[in-house]
Design a protein around this motif. Structure first.
Motif, PDB file in Angstrom:
ATOM      1  N   TRP A  18       0.827  -1.204   0.000  1.00 56.54           N
ATOM      2  CA  TRP A  18       0.000   0.000   0.000  1.00 56.54           C
ATOM      3  C   TRP A  18       0.863   1.257   0.000  1.00 56.54           C
ATOM      4  O   TRP A  18       0.566   2.238  -0.658  1.00 56.54           O
ATOM      5  N   ASP A  19       1.948   1.204   0.776  1.00 54.88           N
ATOM      6  CA  ASP A  19       2.861   2.349   0.828  1.00 54.88           C
ATOM      7  C   ASP A  19       3.483   2.599  -0.546  1.00 54.88           C
ATOM      8  O   ASP A  19       3.602   3.739  -0.991  1.00 54.88           O
ATOM      9  N   ALA A  20       3.873   1.524  -1.220  1.00 58.73           N
ATOM     10  CA  ALA A  20       4.451   1.658  -2.562  1.00 58.73           C
ATOM     11  C   ALA A  20       3.416   2.228  -3.528  1.00 58.73           C
ATOM     12  O   ALA A  20       3.736   3.104  -4.348  1.00 58.73           O
ATOM     13  N   GLN A  21       2.174   1.745  -3.447  1.00 59.94           N
ATOM     14  CA  GLN A  21       1.118   2.264  -4.312  1.00 59.94           C
ATOM     15  C   GLN A  21       0.857   3.745  -4.033  1.00 59.94           C
ATOM     16  O   GLN A  21       0.672   4.543  -4.951  1.00 59.94           O
ATOM     17  N   LEU A  22       0.848   4.093  -2.755  1.00 54.91           N
ATOM     18  CA  LEU A  22       0.639   5.496  -2.381  1.00 54.91           C
ATOM     19  C   LEU A  22       1.763   6.371  -2.923  1.00 54.91           C
ATOM     20  O   LEU A  22       1.519   7.456  -3.447  1.00 54.91           O
ATOM     21  N   ASN A  23       2.991   5.886  -2.823  1.00 49.18           N
ATOM     22  CA  ASN A  23       4.124   6.647  -3.365  1.00 49.18           C
ATOM     23  C   ASN A  23       4.015   6.807  -4.877  1.00 49.18           C
ATOM     24  O   ASN A  23       4.330   7.862  -5.421  1.00 49.18           O
ATOM     25  N   GLN A  24       3.568   5.742  -5.572  1.00 45.99           N
ATOM     26  CA  GLN A  24       3.390   5.830  -7.017  1.00 45.99           C
ATOM     27  C   GLN A  24       2.321   6.860  -7.365  1.00 45.99           C
ATOM     28  O   GLN A  24       2.483   7.658  -8.296  1.00 45.99           O
ATOM     29  N   LEU A  25       1.217   6.829  -6.631  1.00 47.70           N
ATOM     30  CA  LEU A  25       0.152   7.810  -6.872  1.00 47.70           C
ATOM     31  C   LEU A  25       0.648   9.230  -6.624  1.00 47.70           C
ATOM     32  O   LEU A  25       0.353  10.142  -7.388  1.00 47.70           O
ATOM     33  N   HIS A  26       1.400   9.390  -5.542  1.00 46.65           N
ATOM     34  CA  HIS A  26       1.929  10.722  -5.233  1.00 46.65           C
ATOM     35  C   HIS A  26       2.890  11.187  -6.324  1.00 46.65           C
ATOM     36  O   HIS A  26       2.840  12.341  -6.750  1.00 46.65           O
ATOM     37  N   ASP A  27       3.756  10.280  -6.790  1.00 46.78           N
ATOM     38  CA  ASP A  27       4.692  10.644  -7.858  1.00 46.78           C
ATOM     39  C   ASP A  27       3.950  11.005  -9.142  1.00 46.78           C
ATOM     40  O   ASP A  27       4.325  11.926  -9.858  1.00 46.78           O
ATOM     41  N   ARG A  28       2.904  10.260  -9.440  1.00 47.11           N
ATOM     42  CA  ARG A  28       2.158  10.492 -10.678  1.00 47.11           C
ATOM     43  C   ARG A  28       1.299  11.751 -10.599  1.00 47.11           C
ATOM     44  O   ARG A  28       1.238  12.536 -11.533  1.00 47.11           O
ATOM     45  N   ASN A  29       0.636  11.953  -9.479  1.00 45.89           N
ATOM     46  CA  ASN A  29      -0.338  13.035  -9.367  1.00 45.89           C
ATOM     47  C   ASN A  29       0.200  14.287  -8.698  1.00 45.89           C
ATOM     48  O   ASN A  29      -0.446  15.328  -8.743  1.00 45.89           O
ATOM     49  N   GLY A  30       1.324  14.203  -8.076  1.00 45.64           N
ATOM     50  CA  GLY A  30       1.842  15.364  -7.358  1.00 45.64           C
ATOM     51  C   GLY A  30       1.028  15.610  -6.104  1.00 45.64           C
ATOM     52  O   GLY A  30       0.194  14.801  -5.700  1.00 45.64           O
ATOM     53  N   ASP A  31       1.258  16.722  -5.499  1.00 46.57           N
ATOM     54  CA  ASP A  31       0.579  17.047  -4.248  1.00 46.57           C
ATOM     55  C   ASP A  31      -0.618  17.936  -4.556  1.00 46.57           C
ATOM     56  O   ASP A  31      -0.551  19.160  -4.475  1.00 46.57           O
ATOM     57  N   PHE A  32      -1.745  17.303  -4.938  1.00 50.40           N
ATOM     58  CA  PHE A  32      -2.928  18.064  -5.303  1.00 50.40           C
ATOM     59  C   PHE A  32      -3.471  18.882  -4.139  1.00 50.40           C
ATOM     60  O   PHE A  32      -4.012  19.959  -4.340  1.00 50.40           O
ATOM     61  N   GLY A  33      -3.331  18.377  -2.938  1.00 49.56           N
ATOM     62  CA  GLY A  33      -3.813  19.130  -1.773  1.00 49.56           C
ATOM     63  C   GLY A  33      -3.122  20.472  -1.664  1.00 49.56           C
ATOM     64  O   GLY A  33      -3.759  21.498  -1.432  1.00 49.56           O
ATOM     65  N   LEU A  34      -1.819  20.483  -1.854  1.00 48.22           N
ATOM     66  CA  LEU A  34      -1.062  21.736  -1.786  1.00 48.22           C
ATOM     67  C   LEU A  34      -1.448  22.658  -2.939  1.00 48.22           C
ATOM     68  O   LEU A  34      -1.624  23.865  -2.762  1.00 48.22           O
ATOM     69  N   LYS A  35      -1.618  22.074  -4.129  1.00 52.07           N
ATOM     70  CA  LYS A  35      -2.005  22.891  -5.280  1.00 52.07           C
ATOM     71  C   LYS A  35      -3.372  23.541  -5.055  1.00 52.07           C
ATOM     72  O   LYS A  35      -3.565  24.713  -5.378  1.00 52.07           O
ATOM     73  N   GLN A  37      -4.726  24.287  -2.173  1.00 53.34           N
ATOM     74  CA  GLN A  37      -4.556  25.367  -1.186  1.00 53.34           C
ATOM     75  C   GLN A  37      -3.987  26.623  -1.840  1.00 53.34           C
ATOM     76  O   GLN A  37      -4.426  27.737  -1.556  1.00 53.34           O
ATOM     77  N   ILE A  38      -3.019  26.444  -2.718  1.00 53.09           N
ATOM     78  CA  ILE A  38      -2.424  27.596  -3.403  1.00 53.09           C
ATOM     79  C   ILE A  38      -3.467  28.270  -4.281  1.00 53.09           C
ATOM     80  O   ILE A  38      -3.599  29.492  -4.296  1.00 53.09           O
ATOM     81  N   TRP A  39      -4.241  27.469  -5.025  1.00 52.09           N
ATOM     82  CA  TRP A  39      -5.265  28.025  -5.913  1.00 52.09           C
ATOM     83  C   TRP A  39      -6.357  28.729  -5.130  1.00 52.09           C
ATOM     84  O   TRP A  39      -6.925  29.710  -5.593  1.00 52.09           O
ATOM     85  N   GLU A  40      -6.672  28.234  -3.946  1.00 49.23           N
ATOM     86  CA  GLU A  40      -7.691  28.890  -3.124  1.00 49.23           C
ATOM     87  C   GLU A  40      -7.158  30.199  -2.556  1.00 49.23           C
ATOM     88  O   GLU A  40      -7.907  31.148  -2.355  1.00 49.23           O
ATOM     89  N   GLN A  41      -5.861  30.261  -2.284  1.00 43.89           N
ATOM     90  CA  GLN A  41      -5.264  31.450  -1.678  1.00 43.89           C
ATOM     91  C   GLN A  41      -5.081  32.575  -2.693  1.00 43.89           C
ATOM     92  O   GLN A  41      -5.220  33.750  -2.354  1.00 43.89           O
ATOM     93  N   GLU A  42      -4.780  32.249  -3.957  1.00 39.90           N
ATOM     94  CA  GLU A  42      -4.499  33.264  -4.968  1.00 39.90           C
ATOM     95  C   GLU A  42      -5.626  34.288  -5.137  1.00 39.90           C
ATOM     96  O   GLU A  42      -5.354  35.490  -5.148  1.00 39.90           O
ATOM     97  N   PRO A  43      -6.895  33.872  -5.267  1.00 34.54           N
ATOM     98  CA  PRO A  43      -7.946  34.888  -5.419  1.00 34.54           C
ATOM     99  C   PRO A  43      -8.049  35.815  -4.209  1.00 34.54           C
ATOM    100  O   PRO A  43      -8.320  37.001  -4.358  1.00 34.54           O
ATOM    101  N   LYS A  44      -7.810  35.298  -3.015  1.00 29.81           N
ATOM    102  CA  LYS A  44      -7.848  36.143  -1.819  1.00 29.81           C
ATOM    103  C   LYS A  44      -6.762  37.205  -1.880  1.00 29.81           C
ATOM    104  O   LYS A  44      -7.000  38.369  -1.560  1.00 29.81           O
ATOM    105  N   GLU A  45      -5.559  36.794  -2.313  1.00 28.48           N
ATOM    106  CA  GLU A  45      -4.455  37.749  -2.411  1.00 28.48           C
ATOM    107  C   GLU A  45      -4.718  38.791  -3.491  1.00 28.48           C
ATOM    108  O   GLU A  45      -4.414  39.963  -3.314  1.00 28.48           O
ATOM    109  N   VAL A  46      -5.290  38.351  -4.607  1.00 28.10           N
ATOM    110  CA  VAL A  46      -5.603  39.286  -5.692  1.00 28.10           C
ATOM    111  C   VAL A  46      -6.645  40.289  -5.223  1.00 28.10           C
ATOM    112  O   VAL A  46      -6.519  41.494  -5.471  1.00 28.10           O
ATOM    113  N   ARG A  47      -7.688  39.814  -4.526  1.00 26.13           N
ATOM    114  CA  ARG A  47      -8.720  40.731  -4.030  1.00 26.13           C
ATOM    115  C   ARG A  47      -8.125  41.725  -3.036  1.00 26.13           C
ATOM    116  O   ARG A  47      -8.431  42.912  -3.069  1.00 26.13           O
ATOM    117  N   ARG A  48      -7.252  41.241  -2.149  1.00 23.45           N
ATOM    118  CA  ARG A  48      -6.626  42.116  -1.158  1.00 23.45           C
ATOM    119  C   ARG A  48      -5.782  43.173  -1.861  1.00 23.45           C
ATOM    120  O   ARG A  48      -5.846  44.354  -1.539  1.00 23.45           O
TER     121      ARG A  48
END
Length: 97
Positions: A18-35, A37-48
């Motif tokens: 499972w750990d190997a599969q999770l690592n493969q998914l992470h390598d393939r998909n990147g860190d979508f959670g972080l992306k 968060q960044i995308w949610e933060q950008e409009p707030k910064e632009v509005r400010r």
């Protein structure tokens, strides 16, 4: 005791898979959670930033009185062909744009 060891080995093997599969998914998909968060933060910064810019920009330009402006123009060039009506027309054009 031997049975428990085998179960533990099987569980460890499953966790490793499972750990190997999770690592493969992470390598393939990147860190979508972080992306996200960044995308949610950008409009707030632009509005400010937009709000700060709008607060710092004057809403109406302040022009000198036509007669004062004509006097300044004549002080720079004694032979200026402009008259008070010309200056008033120029200021009107500037105020409407």
């Amino acid at each position: 005791m031997n049975r428990q060891r085998q179960e533990l080995k099987a569980a460890n093997k499953q966790l490793a898979e499972w750990d190997a599969q999770l690592n493969q998914l992470h390598d393939r998909n990147g860190d979508f959670g972080l992306k996200v968060q960044i995308w949610e933060q950008e409009p707030k910064e632009v509005r400010r930033s937009r709000d700060e810019i709008l607060k710092s920009v004057p809403t109406v330009a302040q022009f000198p009185q036509p007669a004062d402006l004509l006097n300044q123009l004549k002080a720079r060039g004694k032979k200026s062909g402009a008259n008070l009506a010309d200056i008033e027309a120029v200021l009107e054009i500037l105020e409407n744009h």
